[in-house]
Design a protein around this motif. Structure first.
Motif, PDB file in Angstrom:
ATOM      1  N   LYS A 192       3.447   6.952  -2.960  1.00 29.98           N
ATOM      2  CA  LYS A 192       2.112   6.515  -3.332  1.00 29.98           C
ATOM      3  C   LYS A 192       1.540   5.743  -2.139  1.00 29.98           C
ATOM      4  O   LYS A 192       2.119   4.762  -1.689  1.00 29.98           O
ATOM      5  CB  LYS A 192       2.163   5.617  -4.562  1.00 29.98           C
ATOM      6  N   GLN A 216       4.457   3.040  -1.371  1.00 28.10           N
ATOM      7  CA  GLN A 216       5.632   2.919  -2.233  1.00 28.10           C
ATOM      8  C   GLN A 216       6.299   4.279  -2.379  1.00 28.10           C
ATOM      9  O   GLN A 216       5.610   5.292  -2.527  1.00 28.10           O
ATOM     10  CB  GLN A 216       5.257   2.426  -3.633  1.00 28.10           C
ATOM     11  N   MET A 266       8.003   6.455  -4.856  1.00 29.22           N
ATOM     12  CA  MET A 266       8.055   6.488  -6.317  1.00 29.22           C
ATOM     13  C   MET A 266       9.303   7.183  -6.834  1.00 29.22           C
ATOM     14  O   MET A 266       9.875   6.781  -7.825  1.00 29.22           O
ATOM     15  CB  MET A 266       6.798   7.175  -6.878  1.00 29.22           C
ATOM     16  N   ASN A 321       0.785  -1.222   0.000  1.00 30.45           N
ATOM     17  CA  ASN A 321       0.000   0.000   0.000  1.00 30.45           C
ATOM     18  C   ASN A 321       0.821   1.278   0.000  1.00 30.45           C
ATOM     19  O   ASN A 321       0.305   2.338  -0.298  1.00 30.45           O
ATOM     20  CB  ASN A 321      -0.934   0.007   1.212  1.00 30.45           C
ATOM     21  N   GLU A 380      -0.498  17.060  -2.083  1.00 32.72           N
ATOM     22  CA  GLU A 380      -0.964  15.884  -2.815  1.00 32.72           C
ATOM     23  C   GLU A 380      -0.913  16.206  -4.301  1.00 32.72           C
ATOM     24  O   GLU A 380      -1.190  17.337  -4.711  1.00 32.72           O
ATOM     25  CB  GLU A 380      -2.399  15.536  -2.403  1.00 32.72           C
ATOM     26  N   ASN A 425      -1.942  14.921  -8.375  1.00 31.05           N
ATOM     27  CA  ASN A 425      -2.743  14.030  -9.220  1.00 31.05           C
ATOM     28  C   ASN A 425      -1.821  13.142 -10.040  1.00 31.05           C
ATOM     29  O   ASN A 425      -0.746  13.565 -10.464  1.00 31.05           O
ATOM     30  CB  ASN A 425      -3.641  14.833 -10.164  1.00 31.05           C
ATOM     31  N   GLU A 426      -2.249  11.937 -10.287  1.00 32.50           N
ATOM     32  CA  GLU A 426      -1.438  10.990 -11.054  1.00 32.50           C
ATOM     33  C   GLU A 426      -1.167  11.501 -12.473  1.00 32.50           C
ATOM     34  O   GLU A 426      -0.120  11.235 -13.045  1.00 32.50           O
ATOM     35  CB  GLU A 426      -2.141   9.628 -11.116  1.00 32.50           C
ATOM     36  N   SER A 451      -3.981   4.713  -3.718  1.00 32.49           N
ATOM     37  CA  SER A 451      -4.023   5.195  -5.103  1.00 32.49           C
ATOM     38  C   SER A 451      -3.715   6.693  -5.181  1.00 32.49           C
ATOM     39  O   SER A 451      -3.857   7.294  -6.245  1.00 32.49           O
ATOM     40  CB  SER A 451      -5.387   4.915  -5.714  1.00 32.49           C
ATOM     41  N   LYS A 452      -3.291   7.304  -4.067  1.00 32.24           N
ATOM     42  CA  LYS A 452      -3.000   8.732  -4.047  1.00 32.24           C
ATOM     43  C   LYS A 452      -1.491   8.968  -3.974  1.00 32.24           C
ATOM     44  O   LYS A 452      -0.752   8.178  -3.409  1.00 32.24           O
ATOM     45  CB  LYS A 452      -3.676   9.392  -2.839  1.00 32.24           C
ATOM     46  N   TYR A 453      -1.062  10.099  -4.544  1.00 25.48           N
ATOM     47  CA  TYR A 453       0.350  10.479  -4.551  1.00 25.48           C
ATOM     48  C   TYR A 453       0.554  11.711  -3.681  1.00 25.48           C
ATOM     49  O   TYR A 453      -0.229  12.655  -3.744  1.00 25.48           O
ATOM     50  CB  TYR A 453       0.810  10.784  -5.978  1.00 25.48           C
ATOM     51  N   ILE A 463       8.299  11.567  -3.664  1.00 30.11           N
ATOM     52  CA  ILE A 463       6.927  11.343  -4.100  1.00 30.11           C
ATOM     53  C   ILE A 463       6.591   9.929  -3.646  1.00 30.11           C
ATOM     54  O   ILE A 463       7.281   8.976  -4.007  1.00 30.11           O
ATOM     55  CB  ILE A 463       6.770  11.476  -5.626  1.00 30.11           C
TER      56      ILE A 463
END
Length: 128
Positions: free
Chosen positions: A69, A52, A54, A50, A89, A91-92, A72-74, A67
């Motif tokens: 993750k 990571q 990046m 859950n 935060e 956006n992908e 599903s949010k960065y 950055i």
């Protein structure tokens, strides 16, 4: 008997040298495998499902922007020696992970890039 004593001393010295050399090689191999095992264990511990990391960029010797993750949010965080600070935060769609900045390139490909840019000439490569 006097003639055998010097020969026995040489044989003893050579056998001691070979024994120490074999022990040294054994310790090196043992150290290599222990380090590999510890690295793989740590890598498995660090790889979460859950969370990571990046990308990491160094700002100074002990300060980084990361950055991460989470689900599903960065998020962008600032990491220093003693603190971790939430910055924002993202956006992908705003992110581009296609260029990995040379991560995973072989030494030969990096050397070729340096030769093309003129930072390494042929005589330096032959000397190494």
């Amino acid at each position: 008997m006097i003639l055998l004593a010097p020969d026995y001393g040489i044989v003893s010295s050579v056998s001691q040298l070979l024994t120490v050399l074999l022990i040294f090689i054994f310790v090196l191999v043992l150290t290599y495998w222990t380090t590999r095992l510890a690295g793989n264990y740590k890598k498995q511990q660090m790889s979460g499902k859950n969370i990571q990391v990046m990308e990491t960029v160094s700002i100074s010797a002990s300060k980084y922007l990361q950055i991460i993750k989470v689900g599903s949010k960065y998020f962008v965080i600032g990491v220093s020696k003693d603190t971790i600070t939430y910055l924002c935060e993202i956006n992908e769609e705003e992110l581009d992970f296609s260029n990995n900045n040379g991560a995973g390139d072989s030494f030969k490909s990096i050397l070729e890039k340096l030769k093309k840019s003129g930072q390494v000439n042929g005589s330096e490569e032959e000397n190494s």
